[in-house]
Design an enzyme around this catalytic site. Structure first.
Site, PDB file in Angstrom:
ATOM      1  CB  SER A 133      -7.198  -1.244  -2.619  1.00 43.59           C
ATOM      2  OG  SER A 133      -8.170  -0.630  -1.799  1.00 43.59           O
ATOM      3  CE  LYS A 157      -4.049  -0.923  -0.261  1.00 39.91           C
ATOM      4  NZ  LYS A 157      -3.754  -1.488   0.995  1.00 39.91           N
ATOM      5  CG  HIS A 174      -5.676   3.232  -1.179  1.00 35.98           C
ATOM      6  ND1 HIS A 174      -5.843   2.420  -0.064  1.00 35.98           N
ATOM      7  CD2 HIS A 174      -6.784   3.044  -1.934  1.00 35.98           C
ATOM      8  CE1 HIS A 174      -6.995   1.785  -0.150  1.00 35.98           C
ATOM      9  NE2 HIS A 174      -7.589   2.141  -1.282  1.00 35.98           N
ATOM     10  CG  ASN A 175      -3.809   1.606   3.125  1.00 32.06           C
ATOM     11  OD1 ASN A 175      -4.381   1.483   2.046  1.00 32.06           O
ATOM     12  ND2 ASN A 175      -3.541   0.588   3.899  1.00 32.06           N
ATOM     13  CD  GLU A 219      -8.098   1.885   4.133  1.00 27.85           C
ATOM     14  OE1 GLU A 219      -8.052   1.478   2.961  1.00 27.85           O
ATOM     15  OE2 GLU A 219      -7.590   1.256   5.086  1.00 27.85           O
TER      16      GLU A 219
HETATM   17  O1  LIG Z   1      -4.618  -2.069   3.220  1.00 28.46           O
HETATM   18  C1  LIG Z   1      -5.629  -2.267   3.839  1.00 28.46           C
HETATM   19  C2  LIG Z   1      -6.912  -1.688   3.446  1.00 28.46           C
HETATM   20  O2  LIG Z   1      -6.781  -0.840   2.350  1.00 28.46           O
HETATM   21  C3  LIG Z   1      -5.505  -3.109   5.052  1.00 28.46           C
HETATM   22  O3  LIG Z   1      -6.726  -3.522   5.574  1.00 28.46           O
HETATM   23  C4  LIG Z   1      -4.684  -2.388   6.089  1.00 28.46           C
HETATM   24  O4  LIG Z   1      -4.412  -3.277   7.163  1.00 28.46           O
HETATM   25  C5  LIG Z   1      -5.376  -1.139   6.604  1.00 28.46           C
HETATM   26  O5  LIG Z   1      -4.476  -0.333   7.343  1.00 28.46           O
HETATM   27  P1  LIG Z   1      -4.540  -0.267   8.941  1.00 28.46           P
HETATM   28  O6  LIG Z   1      -4.408  -1.727   9.421  1.00 28.46           O
HETATM   29  O7  LIG Z   1      -3.358   0.551   9.356  1.00 28.46           O
HETATM   30  O8  LIG Z   1      -5.865   0.318   9.304  1.00 28.46           O
END
Ligand SMILES: O=C(CO)[C@H](O)[C@H](O)COP(=O)(O)O
Length: 299
Positions: free
Chosen positions: A121, A172, A175-176, A179
């Site tokens: 990350s 991870k 985490h995403n 996000e």
């Molecule tokens: O791992 C990431 C950030 O932490 C990458 O940028 C990932 O591509 C983000 O997920 P998405 O493309 O589905 O928005």
């Protein structure tokens, strides 16, 4: 330490620079000539094939795979399982689905090759300096052997050995998912401001929120950065692509029957953004018109 970096895309090239800056020797491989040239400029030894890159290493050979999740990573790990030997080490630093990582672990450990699934990350800048790493792998002793690599390239306290294989990429994935929700909330807040009766300056708002507010953080800094380049984001479309991790998080939550409405809605909003006009919208508009005589927008 000496290791191979397989994949010199946005993340791999920055990790290569970070690794070299921190005293590691990197043998770099990518199919793309320009990417290999970039790695060479950074001080990596470059090779044109995976086999040749691996030959440059000495036992136990450490191979860091930094490729898109799915086929590119799967095929490379299959190939590595053929060309590596017992006690060699494979690190998958990409965004692989954790069940793929469990499968990779089985393929490699059947040959007594060690495997670490590493969630990375911090974006491109984190890959380049002070990154964040979530590291799964069945063998704590081998982790202790490779730990200095992570200590060098991560932010202080920015790496964690999470135990069993699969757990790094699982972490991870979640985490995403988080996000997705955080970004959606920030975006919705700015949407309300944009439609309000007041005349806010988006960049100034993001900036003030970065300084001491509850919602300060890197995403808010990035929000300010985006508005500083394009104050009302007139230059881009509101299309939100996704790479799978939000969906995997939701799939897992549904399987575990854990309510995750924010992540679910964030994912649906991404899918919604891919469609200009939706049939769902037409049906709801038609029904409102049917029962309440509400206006429909005609083409
Ligand atoms: O791992 C990431 C950030 O932490 C990458 O940028 C990932 O591509 C983000 O997920 P998405 O493309 O589905 O928005």
């Amino acid at each position: 330490m000496k290791l191979a970096m397989i994949g010199l895309g946005k993340m791999g090239i920055n990790l290569t620079e970070n690794l070299i800056r921190n005293g590691n020797e990197v043998v770099a491989f990518d199919l793309n000539d320009a990417a290999r040239n970039d790695a060479s400029t950074l001080g990596a030894h470059v090779e044109k094939t995976l086999e040749d890159a691996v030959k440059e290493l000495s036992a136990p050979r450490i191979v860091w795979v930094m490729l898109p999740a799915g086929n590119p990573t799967n095929e490379t790990i299959d190939k590595l399982s053929e060309i590596l030997d017992q006690d060699d080490i494979v690190i998958d630093g990409g965004n692989s689905f954790f069940e793929d990582s469990l499968r990779h672990n089985k393929i490699l450990t059947d040959k007594q090759i060690k495997f670490f699934d590493v969630g990375t990350s911090g974006g491109m800048s984190g890959a380049n300096r002070d990154g964040n790493f979530m590291i799964g792998g069945d063998d704590p002793e081998t982790f202790a052997y490779i730990e200095p690599i992570f200590k060098g390239i991560a932010q202080t306290d920015g790496y964690l050995y999470t135990g069993k294989a699969g757990s790094g990429h699982y972490l991870k994935m979640v985490h995403n998912g988080i996000e997705y929700g955080m970004m959606q909330a920030i975006a919705e807040g700015f949407d309300v401001l944009t439609h309000s009766q007041f005349d806010y300056n988006n960049e100034a708002v993001a900036k003030v929120w970065e300084h001491g507010s509850v919602i300060r953080g890197w995403l808010m800094e990035l929000t300010q950065s985006a508005f500083s380049k394009d104050p009302n984001l007139d230059e881009i479309k509101g299309v939100m692509h996704s790479s799978g991790e939000g969906k995997w998080t939701l799939d897992e939550a549904l399987k575990l029957q854990v309510p995750t409405p924010v992540i679910a809605a964030s994912l649906m909003m991404r899918y919604r953004s891919l469609e200009d006009d939706t049939f769902t919208g037409k049906v709801v508009a038609a029904l409102r018109n049917e029962f309440g005589g509400h206006d429909v927008d005609k083409k």
